[in-house]
Design a protein around this motif. Sequence first.
Motif, PDB file in Angstrom:
ATOM      1  N   ASN A 293       0.827  -1.200   0.000  1.00  0.00           N
ATOM      2  CA  ASN A 293       0.000   0.000   0.000  1.00  0.00           C
ATOM      3  C   ASN A 293       0.861   1.250   0.000  1.00  0.00           C
ATOM      4  O   ASN A 293       0.575   2.242  -0.674  1.00  0.00           O
ATOM      5  CB  ASN A 293      -0.950   0.003   1.189  1.00  0.00           C
ATOM      6  CG  ASN A 293      -1.988  -1.114   1.068  1.00  0.00           C
ATOM      7  OD1 ASN A 293      -2.318  -1.547  -0.054  1.00  0.00           O
ATOM      8  ND2 ASN A 293      -2.488  -1.593   2.213  1.00  0.00           N
ATOM      9  N   THR A 294       1.911   1.229   0.790  1.00  0.00           N
ATOM     10  CA  THR A 294       2.791   2.399   0.852  1.00  0.00           C
ATOM     11  C   THR A 294       3.521   2.586  -0.463  1.00  0.00           C
ATOM     12  O   THR A 294       3.704   3.736  -0.936  1.00  0.00           O
ATOM     13  CB  THR A 294       3.826   2.216   1.986  1.00  0.00           C
ATOM     14  OG1 THR A 294       3.135   2.062   3.213  1.00  0.00           O
ATOM     15  CG2 THR A 294       4.768   3.391   2.090  1.00  0.00           C
ATOM     16  N   ALA A 650      17.711   1.506   4.979  1.00  0.00           N
ATOM     17  CA  ALA A 650      18.784   2.111   4.181  1.00  0.00           C
ATOM     18  C   ALA A 650      18.259   2.627   2.859  1.00  0.00           C
ATOM     19  O   ALA A 650      18.682   3.697   2.364  1.00  0.00           O
ATOM     20  CB  ALA A 650      19.891   1.080   3.955  1.00  0.00           C
ATOM     21  N   ARG A 651      17.346   1.860   2.260  1.00  0.00           N
ATOM     22  CA  ARG A 651      16.776   2.318   0.995  1.00  0.00           C
ATOM     23  C   ARG A 651      15.871   3.532   1.202  1.00  0.00           C
ATOM     24  O   ARG A 651      15.762   4.419   0.338  1.00  0.00           O
ATOM     25  CB  ARG A 651      15.990   1.188   0.332  1.00  0.00           C
ATOM     26  CG  ARG A 651      16.921   0.072  -0.176  1.00  0.00           C
ATOM     27  CD  ARG A 651      16.132  -1.053  -0.786  1.00  0.00           C
ATOM     28  NE  ARG A 651      17.055  -2.081  -1.324  1.00  0.00           N
ATOM     29  CZ  ARG A 651      16.659  -3.190  -1.909  1.00  0.00           C
ATOM     30  NH1 ARG A 651      15.342  -3.445  -2.022  1.00  0.00           N
ATOM     31  NH2 ARG A 651      17.538  -4.048  -2.369  1.00  0.00           N
ATOM     32  N   ALA A 652      15.203   3.563   2.358  1.00  0.00           N
ATOM     33  CA  ALA A 652      14.366   4.739   2.641  1.00  0.00           C
ATOM     34  C   ALA A 652      15.222   5.980   2.760  1.00  0.00           C
ATOM     35  O   ALA A 652      14.766   7.093   2.401  1.00  0.00           O
ATOM     36  CB  ALA A 652      13.583   4.505   3.927  1.00  0.00           C
ATOM     37  N   ALA A 659       7.004  12.069   3.242  1.00  0.00           N
ATOM     38  CA  ALA A 659       6.128  11.097   3.887  1.00  0.00           C
ATOM     39  C   ALA A 659       6.506   9.681   3.527  1.00  0.00           C
ATOM     40  O   ALA A 659       6.417   8.757   4.345  1.00  0.00           O
ATOM     41  CB  ALA A 659       4.688  11.376   3.488  1.00  0.00           C
ATOM     42  N   LEU A 660       6.994   9.433   2.249  1.00  0.00           N
ATOM     43  CA  LEU A 660       7.350   8.086   1.829  1.00  0.00           C
ATOM     44  C   LEU A 660       8.505   7.553   2.652  1.00  0.00           C
ATOM     45  O   LEU A 660       8.495   6.402   3.095  1.00  0.00           O
ATOM     46  CB  LEU A 660       7.688   8.084   0.328  1.00  0.00           C
ATOM     47  CG  LEU A 660       8.055   6.718  -0.265  1.00  0.00           C
ATOM     48  CD1 LEU A 660       6.902   5.742  -0.083  1.00  0.00           C
ATOM     49  CD2 LEU A 660       8.443   6.868  -1.745  1.00  0.00           C
ATOM     50  N   GLU A 661       9.483   8.400   2.841  1.00  0.00           N
ATOM     51  CA  GLU A 661      10.649   7.952   3.638  1.00  0.00           C
ATOM     52  C   GLU A 661      10.230   7.593   5.047  1.00  0.00           C
ATOM     53  O   GLU A 661      10.623   6.545   5.577  1.00  0.00           O
ATOM     54  CB  GLU A 661      11.700   9.058   3.662  1.00  0.00           C
ATOM     55  CG  GLU A 661      12.896   8.697   4.532  1.00  0.00           C
ATOM     56  CD  GLU A 661      13.838   9.887   4.702  1.00  0.00           C
ATOM     57  OE1 GLU A 661      14.896   9.674   5.367  1.00  0.00           O
ATOM     58  OE2 GLU A 661      13.525  10.989   4.229  1.00  0.00           O
ATOM     59  N   ASN A 662       9.426   8.413   5.646  1.00  0.00           N
ATOM     60  CA  ASN A 662       9.006   8.164   7.016  1.00  0.00           C
ATOM     61  C   ASN A 662       8.155   6.915   7.108  1.00  0.00           C
ATOM     62  O   ASN A 662       8.249   6.134   8.092  1.00  0.00           O
ATOM     63  CB  ASN A 662       8.234   9.368   7.552  1.00  0.00           C
ATOM     64  CG  ASN A 662       9.157  10.597   7.680  1.00  0.00           C
ATOM     65  OD1 ASN A 662      10.364  10.445   7.878  1.00  0.00           O
ATOM     66  ND2 ASN A 662       8.579  11.784   7.546  1.00  0.00           N
ATOM     67  N   ALA A 663       7.297   6.679   6.095  1.00  0.00           N
ATOM     68  CA  ALA A 663       6.442   5.500   6.110  1.00  0.00           C
ATOM     69  C   ALA A 663       7.273   4.221   6.024  1.00  0.00           C
ATOM     70  O   ALA A 663       7.027   3.235   6.731  1.00  0.00           O
ATOM     71  CB  ALA A 663       5.434   5.571   4.975  1.00  0.00           C
TER      72      ALA A 663
END
Length: 829
Positions: A293-294, A650-652, A659-663
Amino acid sequence: MAWVLCFLLLLGLSGGPVSEGHSVHKTTVDTLDLGSLPAINYETNVHSEPGPIEILFRIVKAFLFVVQPHPYPEDLIRKVIRLQFEDTKSDSQQAAYYEIGFIILAGLGLLFIFLLPLVGLCFCMCRCCNNCGGEMHQRQKKNGECRRGCFAASLLVVSLIMSLGVLCAFVANQHLTTQVRGARRLLNSNFKDMRALLTDTPRQIDYLLNQYDAPKNKALLDLNNIGPLLGGRVRNQLGKRVLPALDAVLTMAGAIRETREALENVSASLEILQEGTTSLSANLTDAKENLRNTLSDASCSMAQATSTCNAIRNSLNQLSINANFSRLLPVTSQLAKVNEVLKIDLTSLVQQGYAAFNDTPDLVQNQTKNILSDVKSVLDSIGTNITILIKKLPIQKILTDSVIYLTQTETYVEEYFPLVEQYDFYRWLGCLIICCLLVLILVFYYLGLLCGACGYSKHTTPTNRGCVSNTGGNFLMAGVGFSFLFSWALMIVVVFTFVLGGNVEKLVCEPFKERTIFQVLDTPYLFNDQWSSFLSGRLFQKPDVNLTFEQVYSDCKENKGIYTSLQLDKFYNISNFLTISQYTEDLTIKFESIKINLSSIVLLDEVGKENLMNFSYSGIDGIDFAAYLAEVNKSITKVDLLSFANDLEARAEQLPKGALENALKGHASNIRMIHHQHVIPMEQEMSTLNQSIRLLQKTATELMVKVNQVISIVNAAQFLINNNASSVIIEETKKYMNVIIGYFERYIQWVKDSVTMDVATCKPLANIVDTAVEVFLCSYITNSVNTFWFGLGAATVFLIPAIIFAVKLSKFYRRMDSEDVYDDATGRW
């Protein structure tokens, strides 16, 4: 006296004839304490210290060696003792050769005895005819003063030498008297030692008999403790087979308990892992859906995030279960069967077997009560019979008779010793008178020299000499007269004592000190043509036994026992009186009748054996150990969740901030939480399951064979107890019997050793011989007599030059009736 005392004592200690026995039991008993035999203390010291006079003794012995340097004539002495002279001429020549020194000096002495009185008689008659210096007229010579001085000096030197000889004779005379007076103490000491020997020997024998209680009490103690001793021996021997069997059953009981514990662990771990797998699978599914979903977010469409989102999307399939425990069969049935087996306490049954086997000493103690009383009665009879046999020996009576004889001898010595001292006083007085005769002659010579020297004046003519000078000359002539009068009598004494004392020294004292005299005395058939050994023939009427004087004397000198010194083992063997060999058969019969039944000992009953068989049928060997091990060796998930979470995080970090990184970081934290909450507990359970399965696999391997082996070992041990224990019991009973008999054998050996080395030590016998020969005969009498004749002889021999010098010198001191007249015209007297 010494011979009789020795003879009586030997008879007393001999007892009766016995023969040497050899024991067949060689058991060493280190715990038996027999104590030490009371020793007999002797106080006699036969070593003689002559004091300063020993120098004179050595001088005399050196003189005798010069007179008689030949070796001891053993063959000649043997012929003298036997009174057998096959070749009289040869024997006489041998004796003369040995005695040549004594013969020559004795011959010179005899010449002195006969010639000196004859010369004196002729001298007196010659002087009566105014010859031989009898004319009272002195011819004057120019060297007269020189001659007078030489004669005076020579007479003085000769007189001094004679004085030393007289002093030597006087000292020897006094030394002999002193030693005789002190001999009573040495005699009393010898009597005291002999009495100690005679009175303490029965006490030593009684001590030996009384010590029989030590082995008897030790044997009775062992008999009273036959259970721990014999039963313990039997238990130890059987234990070599029985204890490993019981230990194997006990080990199997422990294995059953470990098996149940392992099955319980497997069952619990399997249930936990199955439930944990379901929960973990659901959590991983939710995590994958949330990540998808993310990743469906529009942000992943951006050029910077596309590649990263695709990589994450491709790795989502790794978030799934790898191990599948639902396929493993449960162990419930096996656990139920093992629990059924454990309802019977196999450990308790084994402990009962241990207890029954450890009660072996009590069984032996209870089953041997009747036999023990019989064995004790045999031991009592041994002591009684030994005591009766010893008491039957005539030792006490003979020793009592010896004590009576010793008392009579002491009384005899006490009665007659004063007479000996009285006779010695007469001897001392006679020797003193002899010495005084020489002293009288010396007094005349010394007075003559003194008066002559003091009254002489060279300016006085011979007819006008003074009274003092004339008196000196008369003293000198008086000395000459007494010399002629007594010299022959003095020489008779010298020759007699020289021949007697010198031969005693050379034929008795020196050989005794060097022990060569014993070689003569030990000559076969010396004293009796029918006896090869005199001592054994005289004492025991067995002359064929080689019992020598030297050996007996040497052994007694070392204070050995009479039994060893006289080789009584060849005449009277004590072993027949102190042996239990005749009772060994009775003891053996009593011990062989011991019957011990151990069939009441049950190591493991049928219930225990059936319990072991039920364990082998529990089915643990039917568990699919390969399937279990295959699953526990897998990882729980296909990927390490922590590594996946770290990689995701690490990929984040590669994505733009937002918001994507935090999710994605939140999803990584969630995965870590799943790992800690589900994976780690499951890994722990998998470890427990792995250990339990491997333990069960090890136990199940050839379980039926192992159980059958344990049961076989137990059955073999039980069969040994029920059927073959009798051989072990017989063997250990023999060892136990040998220990009991060994106490008495050690006692008997101790008695033999004590009798051989310690009982009736014969030092007093050697002391009596030393006292009689070495001290009284040689040290006291012979040395003193030899020193006496040595001094007296020297003084007597020097009477000859003294007479010559005194006669010559008297002319210069006596007042003459006429004198030579000096003629002035011719220059002559």
